[in-house]
Design a protein around this motif. Structure first.
Motif, PDB file in Angstrom:
ATOM      1  N   LEU A 158      -9.518  -2.674   2.958  1.00  0.00           N
ATOM      2  CA  LEU A 158      -8.616  -1.570   2.040  1.00  0.00           C
ATOM      3  C   LEU A 158      -9.703  -1.060   1.188  1.00  0.00           C
ATOM      4  N   MET A 217      -5.216   3.286   8.840  1.00  0.00           N
ATOM      5  CA  MET A 217      -5.188   1.893   8.042  1.00  0.00           C
ATOM      6  C   MET A 217      -5.109   0.636   8.915  1.00  0.00           C
ATOM      7  N   VAL A 240       0.728  -1.241  -0.159  1.00  0.00           N
ATOM      8  CA  VAL A 240      -0.038   0.034   0.087  1.00  0.00           C
ATOM      9  C   VAL A 240       0.916   1.352   0.031  1.00  0.00           C
TER      10      VAL A 240
END
Length: 68
Positions: free
Chosen positions: A60, A21, A9
């Motif tokens: 995500l 995250m 990422v």
């Protein structure tokens, strides 16, 4: 030998982005087997191996975060 998928990422290098995250992954019950973070100026690269790839990708996607 067991195989696992690595997720990569790219995050904007600002306070709280990595924390957000990781908190979202924890809320989605995704545990990490490995984690590496690299800084490259205005962006950071986060690579991790989740215990459940499909759950991690769902989290995500809900965050609108691109990953490879």
């Amino acid at each position: 030998m067991e195989t696992a998928k690595q997720v990569s990422v790219s995050l904007v290098n600002k306070p709280g982005r990595l924390s957000a995250m990781l908190a979202a992954l924890a809320k989605g019950k995704v545990a990490l087997r490995a984690l590496a973070v690299m800084d490259s100026g205005d962006r950071g690269r986060v690579r991790f191996v989740p215990d459940d790839f499909s759950a991690a990708s769902d989290v995500l996607e809900k965050m609108n975060t691109r990953f490879e």
